[in-house]
Design a protein around this motif. Sequence first.
Motif, PDB file in Angstrom:
ATOM      1  N   ALA A  50       0.822  -1.219   0.000  1.00 23.99           N
ATOM      2  CA  ALA A  50       0.000   0.000   0.000  1.00 23.99           C
ATOM      3  C   ALA A  50       0.853   1.266   0.000  1.00 23.99           C
ATOM      4  O   ALA A  50       0.404   2.319  -0.444  1.00 23.99           O
ATOM      5  CB  ALA A  50      -0.932  -0.003   1.216  1.00 23.99           C
ATOM      6  N   TYR A  51       2.089   1.175   0.493  1.00 24.23           N
ATOM      7  CA  TYR A  51       2.971   2.336   0.594  1.00 24.23           C
ATOM      8  C   TYR A  51       3.995   2.405  -0.539  1.00 24.23           C
ATOM      9  O   TYR A  51       4.863   3.266  -0.530  1.00 24.23           O
ATOM     10  CB  TYR A  51       3.727   2.300   1.925  1.00 24.23           C
ATOM     11  CG  TYR A  51       3.003   2.957   3.074  1.00 24.23           C
ATOM     12  CD1 TYR A  51       3.075   4.331   3.282  1.00 24.23           C
ATOM     13  CD2 TYR A  51       2.265   2.197   3.969  1.00 24.23           C
ATOM     14  CE1 TYR A  51       2.426   4.927   4.338  1.00 24.23           C
ATOM     15  CE2 TYR A  51       1.607   2.791   5.042  1.00 24.23           C
ATOM     16  CZ  TYR A  51       1.686   4.153   5.224  1.00 24.23           C
ATOM     17  OH  TYR A  51       1.041   4.744   6.273  1.00 24.23           O
ATOM     18  N   ALA A  52       3.923   1.499  -1.510  1.00 22.86           N
ATOM     19  CA  ALA A  52       4.961   1.438  -2.533  1.00 22.86           C
ATOM     20  C   ALA A  52       5.104   2.754  -3.284  1.00 22.86           C
ATOM     21  O   ALA A  52       6.226   3.246  -3.505  1.00 22.86           O
ATOM     22  CB  ALA A  52       4.661   0.293  -3.511  1.00 22.86           C
ATOM     23  N   GLU A  53       3.985   3.346  -3.695  1.00 25.75           N
ATOM     24  CA  GLU A  53       4.044   4.593  -4.440  1.00 25.75           C
ATOM     25  C   GLU A  53       4.525   5.741  -3.555  1.00 25.75           C
ATOM     26  O   GLU A  53       5.270   6.624  -4.012  1.00 25.75           O
ATOM     27  CB  GLU A  53       2.667   4.921  -5.030  1.00 25.75           C
ATOM     28  CG  GLU A  53       2.661   6.118  -5.956  1.00 25.75           C
ATOM     29  CD  GLU A  53       3.458   5.883  -7.226  1.00 25.75           C
ATOM     30  OE1 GLU A  53       3.956   6.878  -7.788  1.00 25.75           O
ATOM     31  OE2 GLU A  53       3.593   4.715  -7.640  1.00 25.75           O
ATOM     32  N   ILE A  54       4.129   5.743  -2.287  1.00 23.60           N
ATOM     33  CA  ILE A  54       4.595   6.770  -1.354  1.00 23.60           C
ATOM     34  C   ILE A  54       6.109   6.664  -1.169  1.00 23.60           C
ATOM     35  O   ILE A  54       6.822   7.680  -1.140  1.00 23.60           O
ATOM     36  CB  ILE A  54       3.874   6.624   0.008  1.00 23.60           C
ATOM     37  CG1 ILE A  54       2.378   6.885  -0.141  1.00 23.60           C
ATOM     38  CG2 ILE A  54       4.489   7.556   1.048  1.00 23.60           C
ATOM     39  CD1 ILE A  54       2.009   8.306  -0.473  1.00 23.60           C
ATOM     40  N   GLU A  55       6.608   5.437  -1.057  1.00 23.56           N
ATOM     41  CA  GLU A  55       8.045   5.239  -0.868  1.00 23.56           C
ATOM     42  C   GLU A  55       8.814   5.758  -2.079  1.00 23.56           C
ATOM     43  O   GLU A  55       9.851   6.432  -1.933  1.00 23.56           O
ATOM     44  CB  GLU A  55       8.323   3.752  -0.638  1.00 23.56           C
ATOM     45  CG  GLU A  55       9.700   3.458  -0.048  1.00 23.56           C
ATOM     46  CD  GLU A  55      10.746   3.252  -1.116  1.00 23.56           C
ATOM     47  OE1 GLU A  55      11.955   3.352  -0.793  1.00 23.56           O
ATOM     48  OE2 GLU A  55      10.374   2.991  -2.272  1.00 23.56           O
ATOM     49  N   ARG A  56       8.309   5.509  -3.281  1.00 21.15           N
ATOM     50  CA  ARG A  56       8.977   6.025  -4.492  1.00 21.15           C
ATOM     51  C   ARG A  56       8.920   7.539  -4.535  1.00 21.15           C
ATOM     52  O   ARG A  56       9.896   8.205  -4.909  1.00 21.15           O
ATOM     53  CB  ARG A  56       8.309   5.429  -5.744  1.00 21.15           C
ATOM     54  CG  ARG A  56       8.700   3.985  -6.025  1.00 21.15           C
ATOM     55  CD  ARG A  56       8.259   3.551  -7.419  1.00 21.15           C
ATOM     56  NE  ARG A  56       6.812   3.400  -7.499  1.00 21.15           N
ATOM     57  CZ  ARG A  56       6.174   2.269  -7.219  1.00 21.15           C
ATOM     58  NH1 ARG A  56       6.866   1.196  -6.843  1.00 21.15           N
ATOM     59  NH2 ARG A  56       4.863   2.194  -7.316  1.00 21.15           N
TER      60      ARG A  56
END
Length: 505
Positions: free
Chosen positions: A10-16
């Motif tokens: 769920a946080y993959a895009e936030i991490e990028r």
Amino acid sequence: MRAEDGVRAAYAEIERWLRDTPREQLDAKRREAELLFRRIGITFAVYGEGGDPERLIPFDLIPRIITRSEWDRMAAGLRQRVRALNAFLADVYGGQEIIRAGRIPAALVLENEGYRAEMVGLKPPGGVYTHVSGIDMVRTGPDEFYVLEDNCRTPSGVSYMLENREAMLRLFPRLCARHRVAPVSRYPEELLETLKAVAPPKAAADPCVVLLTPGPYNSAYYEHCFLADEMGIEVVEGADLCVENDVVHMRTTAGPRRVDVIYRRIDDEFLDPKAFRPDSLVGVPGLMSAYRAGNVALANAPGAGIADDKAVYPYVPEMIRFYLGEEPLLANVPTYLCDREEDRRYVLSNLDKLVVKLAKGSGGYGMMIGPHATRDLREEFRARILARPGDYIAQPTLALSTCPTVVEQGIAPRHVDLRPFILSGKEIRIVPGGLTRVAIREGSLVVNSSQGGGTKDTWILEDEGPGAPAEGMQSQGQSQGQSQGQSQSQSQSFGSQSQSQSMGG
């Protein structure tokens, strides 16, 4: 954001996004957010510390993400809990069956300052006592959510839930568009529908609803004006209302207008000087008489505070079993009542490991976090507990979850909690989200704004990861942009008062 095996989906895009965004850009956006909140007038008040009491609550740019499956499990538990709390209130002001059954001590309820004898035998319209509930949740593991506290009187903070979303849509439209985030913009509409649903039988087909505020010096005054504006109803003070023949009227330029429902943001003791404190200057004389006559609905009902007393909190799971015949879907944090001899002995022997709280406290005041407290502070609380054991409870220090947060040193983990808002009328409604509060200070577990805490936008993702933009997110941005303009014009209409509008913690 991270699990044992790496970044959660769920946080993959936030991490990028965090990896690709220069720190200078985040700093610029943080200043832009501060300017936006200051221009709108979103402040909260902290009195008694000297200087200007009006302060901006820190807004963190990195959203807190909860997946839809996690939210659905939590929402089911919240509905169950609020149903039981309303059943408890109906019972303790009615037949008191739970006391007769020995499931909760009589003295804990009947001698509690939150218990209002004036409500005994009085059934509110629709049989609902806590129409707006704020249930504070904490997370300690991947699938471990606990209820930390119930707020059944006049819970605040929903304006931040709405304004935080608006800020994220303005500051980071592309990031928002890359996620399917459930919208929260329907909250004012659903609140108004809930309030109208509990209008007394004698009300008009389209009930007149008002929001009763103590005035501009209240710490949540901004929220009062914001919600009234969003619902399209009048925000009134005690002097704007009068009671004649047990009917409440609002003074208007066109003459008196009957009021059917009052969303009151005034504490019980100040509501009516004829029924409670005679020195109250912000209440409405005769209001309780009109309420007893069934001519007006009050949300939340007077006396609802007995359901959110911290000493009553440990008994909520038993309420669920007693009234609903179900097992609790959400667990309580283990709690020790210091007026119980066995609990008190354990607490006094483990002050360095426990969090000690005032049973009647709020806002993070009257609390000691044992592992972080000095020896002198622990000894001070030992003396307090021995002197007045019934005033204190204690809980273990939980390993609260953290979220990435923008701080002076960069991006760092900070502890968070969540306050979803549950509406109870003819049905129970929950907007998917809530107010995430974050402890800005390193190592702190205290998220209250009065203690230096801040807030985050809370994203309930419609799937486990980023995807096409949700239609609701786009329409929300449009509708909230319009609402924002209304809010700004309202703030300007108050003139010099616009800077004194405030929101409490």
